[in-house]
Design an enzyme around this catalytic site. Structure first.
Site, PDB file in Angstrom:
ATOM      1  N   GLN A   1       0.819  -1.222   0.000  1.00  0.00           N
ATOM      2  CA  GLN A   1       0.000   0.000   0.000  1.00  0.00           C
ATOM      3  C   GLN A   1       0.850   1.268   0.000  1.00  0.00           C
ATOM      4  O   GLN A   1       0.411   2.320  -0.461  1.00  0.00           O
ATOM      5  CB  GLN A   1      -0.938   0.024   1.221  1.00  0.00           C
ATOM      6  CG  GLN A   1      -2.011  -1.033   1.171  1.00  0.00           C
ATOM      7  CD  GLN A   1      -2.915  -0.913  -0.048  1.00  0.00           C
ATOM      8  OE1 GLN A   1      -3.159   0.176  -0.563  1.00  0.00           O
ATOM      9  NE2 GLN A   1      -3.411  -2.038  -0.523  1.00  0.00           N
ATOM     10  N   CYS A   4      -9.335  -8.900   3.144  1.00  0.00           N
ATOM     11  CA  CYS A   4      -8.204  -9.840   3.346  1.00  0.00           C
ATOM     12  C   CYS A   4      -7.456  -9.518   4.632  1.00  0.00           C
ATOM     13  O   CYS A   4      -6.215  -9.620   4.697  1.00  0.00           O
ATOM     14  CB  CYS A   4      -7.240  -9.831   2.163  1.00  0.00           C
ATOM     15  SG  CYS A   4      -7.998 -10.336   0.635  1.00  0.00           S
TER      16      CYS A   4
HETATM   17  N1  PMP Z   1      -0.270  -6.642   1.417  1.00  0.00           N
HETATM   18  C1  PMP Z   1      -1.134  -5.629   1.388  1.00  0.00           C
HETATM   19  C2  PMP Z   1      -1.086  -4.602   2.485  1.00  0.00           C
HETATM   20  C3  PMP Z   1      -2.063  -5.518   0.357  1.00  0.00           C
HETATM   21  O1  PMP Z   1      -2.916  -4.506   0.344  1.00  0.00           O
HETATM   22  C4  PMP Z   1      -2.069  -6.496  -0.658  1.00  0.00           C
HETATM   23  C5  PMP Z   1      -3.061  -6.431  -1.801  1.00  0.00           C
HETATM   24  N2  PMP Z   1      -4.344  -6.120  -1.428  1.00  0.00           N
HETATM   25  C6  PMP Z   1      -1.138  -7.530  -0.586  1.00  0.00           C
HETATM   26  C7  PMP Z   1      -0.253  -7.571   0.453  1.00  0.00           C
HETATM   27  C8  PMP Z   1      -1.084  -8.599  -1.633  1.00  0.00           C
HETATM   28  O2  PMP Z   1      -0.721  -8.045  -2.869  1.00  0.00           O
HETATM   29  P1  PMP Z   1      -0.823  -8.898  -4.205  1.00  0.00           P
HETATM   30  O3  PMP Z   1      -2.217  -9.405  -4.255  1.00  0.00           O
HETATM   31  O4  PMP Z   1      -0.529  -7.903  -5.282  1.00  0.00           O
HETATM   32  O5  PMP Z   1       0.174  -9.988  -4.115  1.00  0.00           O
END
Ligand code: PMP
Length: 570
Positions: free
Chosen positions: A204, A365
């Site tokens: 982020q 998530c």
């Molecule tokens: N860490 C954070 C804080 C996130 O916001 C995200 C994506 N929402 C991720 C990890 C995972 O990123 P990616 O799906 O691009 O691997």
């Protein structure tokens, strides 16, 4: 400082000209992924048209051209985050893979029983689950840093958690829900005191603040291209060279080797040791283009604009009565998480979607964070530098209308319940259901022009829908795959006809359930098999609600109905 023109900046993103549900798109889901400027889109297609070849392998001109562009992107990333050498920049497919790489390569080879991995309560699942798996594999333990009132990692309690047994401290630079910058320097200082490594999840942070890995002096830093105007499927693992050199390969195959024989294989130099197989060449080069794009805008000017937008949006959202932020106080980046009193988060997101505003609702998530804050989820508005003040005004106006409509809902009399009746029930298993027919539904939707009026009809149906009793909401009746909670019960009459009844804590899902149940109720298995649900939804203009997205979960409902019929165990 370079001037930042929001008008010029916006124009570079073609998708922002789109209509969604018949309304101009307002894209406020940038924490999930950002939109792409024309130069990044063109860069990808240009690569496939003029430079496509495998990198590092062939001795022909096209391969040399692709390799130069590919390695140039690595140089750009190195400069962008101020790494010491390009050998410290490993390509992955995203933050998630970068963290898995460290967990499985460094963690699995290093961690011993009772070693401690320290995380925080605000981590994304991507920075929790890989550590849980390696903890299971090695006997290491997970410890969790508490948060302060304002949602950042509490520096007062760092040494209650980080100690002699800590081997690594992994935390988000900025949480994807809370939007505050964690006290990174202080956490790294304490980790170093105990000779523990640090991994910072910068997914982020990368698009919103300057990142300097040498100044941070962290051991690992991860991020994804798609959150910084770049393509999906590309990410970065930064690691200190001395540590990366000690780590075994993560995946094995072509490119990560120096020599291979059946007796012995030796591994390639950094960074290639961690890059097995043909990489996402087009994506890597397009990430280089997105960095060039950001640099051309002038970082300082872009961040200054984002800061004005953040402050404005916070002030406007604060003026919405009944809006409760997930934590008190202002976020540091334009990421706002909240709920509206008396409204399901999913209903808020669906209502905003009906007027073209894309936001996300749910647990984002970060289920452990939701549990920690004792909420089931929230709505998140996440802005980017191409958003403007008018979009904020429109969204806030819509939220105010929504809070108003809750009051009206409470005032409503029973005149809206004309469709409801007790179904002819059997003594053994009476099912109370809406007596809504397919013809009723088709008549309602024939009158509804445009997505927002269809959405209104769905919400009305949701409001009128007969709810399930608490006893009916069991493990067996739960519909898995919906982001809101939803349940379905079923009963087969002696005539062979099925009676279904469903419920959800989100009104929009109740409305959609009512529409589906109108079609499936009072039918035999043969009649149900012959009924074309896709065609029904297409006629209603609701086909998009049958998308496999877990947001609306309609597919999950259909699957549950199919399961119940197949097993006839309802
Ligand atoms: N860490 C954070 C804080 C996130 O916001 C995200 C994506 N929402 C991720 C990890 C995972 O990123 P990616 O799906 O691009 O691997």
């Amino acid at each position: 400082m370079q001037q930042f023109s929001i008008t010029d900046f916006r124009q570079q993103f073609p998708i922002l000209q789109s209509l969604v549900n018949g309304k101009p798109l307002i894209y406020f889901d940038n924490a999930a992924t950002t939109q792409k400027p024309m130069c990044v889109i063109e860069n990808q297609s240009d690569y496939y048209q003029h430079s496509n070849a495998n990198v590092h392998r062939a001795s022909h001109a096209l391969s040399a051209k692709a390799t130069v562009a590919y390695e140039d992107a690595r140089q750009r990333v190195k400069k962008f985050i101020n790494a010491n050498t390009e050998q410290e920049i490993i390509w992955t497919k995203g933050s998630t893979e970068s963290i898995n790489l460290v967990a499985q390569s460094w963690g699995r080879s290093t961690l011993r029983p009772n070693d401690e991995i320290v995380l925080s309560h605000s981590e994304h699942h991507a920075n929790i689950v890989p550590w849980q798996i390696v903890a299971e594999q090695t006997g290491a333990k997970i410890k969790v840093l508490p948060l302060s009132e304002t949602g950042i990692i509490d520096i007062e309690q760092l040494e209650d958690v980080i100690g002699e047994r800590t081997r690594i401290v992994c935390f988000g630079h900025i949480s994807n829900v809370i939007g505050r910058i964690n006290p990174t320097a202080e956490i790294i200082r304490v980790a170093k005191k105990y000779q523990a490594l640090t991994l910072i999840d910068g997914a982020q942070a990368i698009a919103h603040i300057d990142v300097d890995v040498m100044a941070l002096d962290c051991d690992f830093y991860v991020f994804s291209a798609h959150k910084m105007y770049g393509p999906t499927g590309v990410g970065v693992l930064y690691g200190k060279k001395a540590i990366l050199e000690q780590m075994p390969p993560y995946q094995a195959g072509g490119e990560m080797i120096k020599t291979v024989s059946f007796e012995q294989t030796s591994f390639n130099e950094l960074p290639h040791k961690f890059e097995a197989g043909t990489p996402n060449v087009a994506g890597v080069i397009a990430l280089g283009a997105s960095i060039r794009f950001l640099e051309q805008q002038g970082h300082a000017a872009l961040f200054a604009y984002e800061e004005q937008l953040r402050a404005y949006c916070f002030a406007q959202l604060s003026s919405v009565k009944d809006l409760v932020f997930i934590v008190a106080g202002e976020p540091d980046i334009p990421v706002f998480s909240f709920s509206l009193k008396g409204q399901h988060n999913h209903d808020v997101a669906a209502a905003l979607d009906s007027v073209g505003i894309a936001v996300r609702s749910g647990h984002h998530c970060a289920m452990p964070l939701m549990q920690y804050l004792q909420v089931t989820g929230c709505v998140r508005l996440s802005l980017s530098a191409y958003n403007n003040f008018q979009e904020v005004d429109f969204a806030v106006q819509q939220l105010k209308i929504l809070t108003q409509s809750v009051l009206e809902t409470c005032d409503e009399t029973s005149s809206n319940t004309s469709h409801l009746r007790l179904s002819a029930s059997n003594n053994h298993n009476p099912i109370v259901s809406n007596d809504l027919t397919v013809d009723d539904v088709l008549a309602m939707f024939a009158k509804a022009k445009g997505w927002d009026s269809k959405h209104r009809e769905i919400m009305l149906l949701g409001k009128k829908h007969v709810r399930l009793s608490v006893q009916d909401k069991t493990e067996q009746s739960i519909i898995s795959g919906c982001e809101s909670h939803a349940w379905l019960v079923c009963y087969q009459e002696t005539s062979g006809k099925f009676r279904f009844k469903g419920d959800s804590d989100a009104k929009v899902i109740r409305g959609l359930l009512a529409i589906i149940l109108a079609a499936v109720n009072n039918k035999t298995a043969a009649e149900l098999n012959a009924f074309d649900l896709d065609d029904y939804f297409s006629t209603l203009g609701l086909l998009q609600h049958l998308s496999p997205s877990r947001g609306n979960g309609l597919r999950a409902i259909v699957k549950k109905i199919e399961q119940l019929i197949a097993h006839s165990n309802c």
